[in-house]
Design a protein around this motif. Sequence first.
Motif, PDB file in Angstrom:
ATOM      1  N   VAL A 267       0.847  -1.193   0.000  1.00 34.33           N
ATOM      2  CA  VAL A 267       0.000   0.000   0.000  1.00 34.33           C
ATOM      3  C   VAL A 267       0.886   1.248   0.000  1.00 34.33           C
ATOM      4  CG1 VAL A 267      -1.730   1.328   1.272  1.00 34.33           C
ATOM      5  CG2 VAL A 267      -1.861  -1.177   1.220  1.00 34.33           C
ATOM      6  N   PRO A 268       0.777   2.131  -0.991  1.00 28.59           N
ATOM      7  CA  PRO A 268       1.564   3.369  -0.990  1.00 28.59           C
ATOM      8  C   PRO A 268       1.238   4.217   0.240  1.00 28.59           C
ATOM      9  CG  PRO A 268       0.622   2.967  -3.157  1.00 28.59           C
ATOM     10  CD  PRO A 268      -0.025   1.989  -2.223  1.00 28.59           C
ATOM     11  N   LEU A 269       2.261   4.567   1.015  1.00 29.76           N
ATOM     12  CA  LEU A 269       2.069   5.284   2.270  1.00 29.76           C
ATOM     13  C   LEU A 269       2.956   6.526   2.293  1.00 29.76           C
ATOM     14  CD1 LEU A 269       1.786   3.807   5.826  1.00 29.76           C
ATOM     15  CD2 LEU A 269       3.429   5.625   5.394  1.00 29.76           C
ATOM     16  N   THR A 270       2.384   7.648   2.715  1.00 33.92           N
ATOM     17  CA  THR A 270       3.139   8.887   2.847  1.00 33.92           C
ATOM     18  C   THR A 270       2.988   9.426   4.257  1.00 33.92           C
ATOM     19  OG1 THR A 270       1.252  10.194   2.054  1.00 33.92           O
ATOM     20  CG2 THR A 270       2.875   9.491   0.413  1.00 33.92           C
ATOM     21  N   VAL A 271       3.924  10.290   4.632  1.00 30.17           N
ATOM     22  CA  VAL A 271       3.860  10.997   5.907  1.00 30.17           C
ATOM     23  C   VAL A 271       3.350  12.402   5.623  1.00 30.17           C
ATOM     24  CG1 VAL A 271       5.141  11.818   7.914  1.00 30.17           C
ATOM     25  CG2 VAL A 271       5.784   9.660   6.813  1.00 30.17           C
ATOM     26  N   ASP A 272       2.246  12.760   6.243  1.00 29.71           N
ATOM     27  CA  ASP A 272       1.634  14.074   6.032  1.00 29.71           C
ATOM     28  C   ASP A 272       1.807  14.879   7.310  1.00 29.71           C
ATOM     29  OD1 ASP A 272       0.229  16.159   4.942  1.00 29.71           O
ATOM     30  OD2 ASP A 272      -1.745  15.277   5.279  1.00 29.71           O
ATOM     31  N   GLY A 273       2.892  15.651   7.393  1.00 29.83           N
ATOM     32  CA  GLY A 273       3.218  16.326   8.645  1.00 29.83           C
ATOM     33  C   GLY A 273       3.587  17.783   8.462  1.00 29.83           C
ATOM     34  N   GLY A 274       4.065  18.365   9.568  1.00 29.12           N
ATOM     35  CA  GLY A 274       4.490  19.752   9.557  1.00 29.12           C
ATOM     36  C   GLY A 274       3.418  20.738   9.951  1.00 29.12           C
ATOM     37  N   TYR A 275       2.312  20.273  10.518  1.00 25.06           N
ATOM     38  CA  TYR A 275       1.194  21.163  10.841  1.00 25.06           C
ATOM     39  C   TYR A 275       1.249  21.615  12.295  1.00 25.06           C
ATOM     40  CZ  TYR A 275      -0.358  19.019   6.535  1.00 25.06           C
ATOM     41  OH  TYR A 275      -0.410  18.568   5.244  1.00 25.06           O
ATOM     42  N   THR A 276       0.764  22.819  12.534  1.00 28.50           N
ATOM     43  CA  THR A 276       0.704  23.357  13.888  1.00 28.50           C
ATOM     44  C   THR A 276      -0.586  22.952  14.589  1.00 28.50           C
ATOM     45  OG1 THR A 276       2.045  25.246  13.206  1.00 28.50           O
ATOM     46  CG2 THR A 276       0.838  25.458  15.276  1.00 28.50           C
ATOM     47  N   THR A 277      -1.675  22.860  13.836  1.00 29.71           N
ATOM     48  CA  THR A 277      -2.971  22.527  14.427  1.00 29.71           C
ATOM     49  C   THR A 277      -3.657  21.450  13.606  1.00 29.71           C
ATOM     50  OG1 THR A 277      -4.213  24.168  13.131  1.00 29.71           O
ATOM     51  CG2 THR A 277      -3.228  24.910  15.215  1.00 29.71           C
ATOM     52  N   LEU A 278      -4.606  20.759  14.221  1.00 29.13           N
ATOM     53  CA  LEU A 278      -5.384  19.763  13.489  1.00 29.13           C
ATOM     54  C   LEU A 278      -6.243  20.410  12.416  1.00 29.13           C
ATOM     55  CD1 LEU A 278      -6.639  17.058  16.004  1.00 29.13           C
ATOM     56  CD2 LEU A 278      -4.680  17.024  14.467  1.00 29.13           C
ATOM     57  N   LEU A 279      -6.712  21.623  12.639  1.00 28.71           N
ATOM     58  CA  LEU A 279      -7.500  22.304  11.615  1.00 28.71           C
ATOM     59  C   LEU A 279      -6.664  22.515  10.356  1.00 28.71           C
ATOM     60  CD1 LEU A 279     -10.165  23.656  10.824  1.00 28.71           C
ATOM     61  CD2 LEU A 279      -9.201  25.810  11.671  1.00 28.71           C
ATOM     62  N   GLU A 280      -5.424  22.908  10.532  1.00 29.60           N
ATOM     63  CA  GLU A 280      -4.548  23.103   9.382  1.00 29.60           C
ATOM     64  C   GLU A 280      -4.336  21.780   8.646  1.00 29.60           C
ATOM     65  OE1 GLU A 280      -0.147  25.001   8.345  1.00 29.60           O
ATOM     66  OE2 GLU A 280      -0.582  24.311  10.377  1.00 29.60           O
ATOM     67  N   TRP A 281      -4.102  20.706   9.394  1.00 30.37           N
ATOM     68  CA  TRP A 281      -3.911  19.396   8.770  1.00 30.37           C
ATOM     69  C   TRP A 281      -5.143  18.969   7.983  1.00 30.37           C
ATOM     70  CZ3 TRP A 281      -6.999  15.299  10.698  1.00 30.37           C
ATOM     71  CH2 TRP A 281      -6.841  14.102   9.995  1.00 30.37           C
ATOM     72  N   ALA A 282      -6.321  19.043   8.608  1.00 27.74           N
ATOM     73  CA  ALA A 282      -7.538  18.580   7.950  1.00 27.74           C
ATOM     74  C   ALA A 282      -7.885  19.444   6.739  1.00 27.74           C
ATOM     75  CB  ALA A 282      -8.698  18.557   8.943  1.00 27.74           C
ATOM     76  N   SER A 283      -7.698  20.750   6.861  1.00 31.00           N
ATOM     77  CA  SER A 283      -7.977  21.645   5.737  1.00 31.00           C
ATOM     78  C   SER A 283      -7.060  21.343   4.564  1.00 31.00           C
ATOM     79  CB  SER A 283      -7.811  23.110   6.162  1.00 31.00           C
ATOM     80  OG  SER A 283      -8.755  23.469   7.144  1.00 31.00           O
ATOM     81  N   ASN A 284      -5.783  21.094   4.853  1.00 33.67           N
ATOM     82  CA  ASN A 284      -4.846  20.787   3.783  1.00 33.67           C
ATOM     83  C   ASN A 284      -5.193  19.452   3.125  1.00 33.67           C
ATOM     84  OD1 ASN A 284      -2.002  21.320   2.492  1.00 33.67           O
ATOM     85  ND2 ASN A 284      -1.973  19.200   3.158  1.00 33.67           N
TER      86      ASN A 284
END
Length: 565
Positions: A267-284
Motif C-alpha cells: 500500500v503506498p504510504l506517505t507521511v503528512d506532517g508539519g502542521y501546527t494545528t489539526l484544523l490546518e492538517w484537515a484543511s490541507n
Amino acid sequence: LQFLYFIGSSTFTMRTVFVLGLAAAASGAWVEKGVSLETEMVTFSAGLRQRNIEWLKQEWEEIVADVKGPRWRQFRTIDEINDKVAASPEDMMEATEWAKAHGFTIHTTFPDSIHMTGSVSDVRSIIGSVPTFYTFTSDNSNVVTLKKEVDDLTLPASITSLHGLFKPTIVREKRSIKGTEQSSISPQTIRQQYNITVPTSGIVGNVSVAQLSFCPVSIDDCNQYCKEGALNCQLNASEVKGPKSELNPCGEADMDVQMGYAAGPGVPLTVDGGYTTLLEWASNWFNTPGGAMASSLSYGGNEGSAAQEDPLNNELMKLGVSGRAFFVASGDAGAMGVSSCEGKFKPDWPATSPYATAVGATESTPGSAPTLKNPSKLCTDRVGPCVGKGEEEAVSVKISQFTSGGGFSQLYTPPKWQADVVSAYLSSGVELPPADLWNRKGRGYPDVAAFGGQNLVVTKRIVSQNGGTSASSPIWVGVWGTLNSVALKKTGKPLGPAAPYLYHMYTQAPHCFTDITVGDNSCPDAISTCSECHGFKTAKGWDPVSGLGTPNVACMLTFVENDLQ
C-alpha cells in the motif's frame, strides 16, 4: 491535543473565545522555559465561517451513512463541496485584512481557514487584557503559547475560532513497554494474526499517517524496520511532507509509518506532517487533489463542547463526502480519560466524532501464541520472543502499562449504523460503571481494535517494544488501503469513510472480525494515581473497549469483492 475554543457571532465586538491548544511532543512532555520575549513568534490558525453546513450533513447521510442506499458512494468533488460550503469571498477578505492589520504573516490560506504567524507583541493587539505568553520546549521544537484560555479576544464575524494559542499539554505518546515476560509483536505477527497476505497484483490508491510540526520522522529508522522485518517496503524523502530527522526523530512518527507498512503490504504510504494545528492538517488534506484516500491520526484529547468541536467535524464531513476515510487512536487513558480520577469520564476527542473511525488497542494473550517460526532479524535479542498467531485481549496495565480509550460520548448520539450494537451491549447484562459517570445515550467508541501493546518499533536505530492506540490506528489504515484497492479496481471509486461500511460488514459477516472478550479499560495506565478505577468490560459483540474487534483481512477482502457486485 486539548481543544478549547468557543464560536462567537458578532462583528468586531468583545466576546468569549477560547483557543485551541497544541499537543505535546509524542516523545516527551512540553517543558516550560519561561516567559516569552515580545519578539518571539506565535503560529496559529483561524477557522472561517462556512456556509450550508446543513447541506453538508445531508450529503454525509445520503452518500456515506446510508450504506447500500441510492446515493451511497456517489462522492462529491473538492470543488463541488467548496462551492457550497467554503467561506464567502467577503468573509475571506475580511479575515485576511484583519490578519494583515494586526501585523500577522499569512503562510497558508484554504477556503475554510487561514494559518499565520505573528510576534507575541502582535498577538497582544487582539486581546483586551495583557496575558503572559510562555515558551515551552519538547525534544524537537519550541512553542510559544498562553498558559490560560483568554475571554477577551476581538475578532471579526468571519472568524469563528482560533487554534494553537493555548498551553500545550501531553495527551498521546509512544509508550515504551518494559517487562521480563513480554511477547513481542513483529510484522510477521501482525500479518499472521490478521490473515494479511502480500497482494499478487499492485495496490491502487494511497494512505497517509498524519503528524504535527514537532514530530519528525526518521527515514533510516523506517527503512531499518522494513529490512530487518523482512518487508518489501522503503520510505523515500519524496514521500515525507514535514520534518525529518535522523539525529532526533519522533518515535510517534516512526511507529505510525512502521505499523502502516506491517499491515498494508504494497500500500503506498506517505507521511503528512508539519502542521501546527489539526484544523490546518484537515484543511490541507481536504483541499489537496490526489491526496491520501485514508489517513491515520495518533493525537487527541478530552472531548469539549459541541461548539468547540464543530470546525474539525466540518472538515471530517467534507473529507467523507469526498470519499476519504479517517482513522484515529481512541486514547491511552481508559474510560476515565486524561487527568480524570474524579467526576464524569472524559471521552477522547476526536475519537468520539461521528465522522471518525476510532481504533482501540489489544495485546497478545500470555501463553496463547507459539513462538514465531523463522523470525526476522527484527526479533533478535528483544525483550521477549516474537510470537505467532494466538489469542488477543484488550490491552492491560499489567502487560502494556495502559488501557484503551473507550466509552460513550457526552456530545453525540450513536450514528445509525452503530445504534443496534450499542443497544445490544447495554442490554447484555454486562457489568457497567456507575451511571452518573457516563452518558448511556452517547456515541460508543472505539469502532475497531488492533495490536497496541508489545509492538516492535525502530527509533534512533534501536529496536524496542512500544505501543499505544497510536500503534493500532495505523495498522487499520494499512488494512483499509488494501480493502480500498479492491473497490477502486472493481468500481473506480473508494469505499469512503470506514466506520459505516465496517458496521455494515459486521451485520453481514461477523466472522470477518475477531471478537475480543477478555479485558477492560478501568484504570488509565501504570502511572495513574487514582485511588479508585472505573471503566467498561469487553463482551460478546461490540463493546466500548475493543469495538467490533480486530480484522480478518482475508475474509474482508472476499466480502468487499462480493459486496460490490
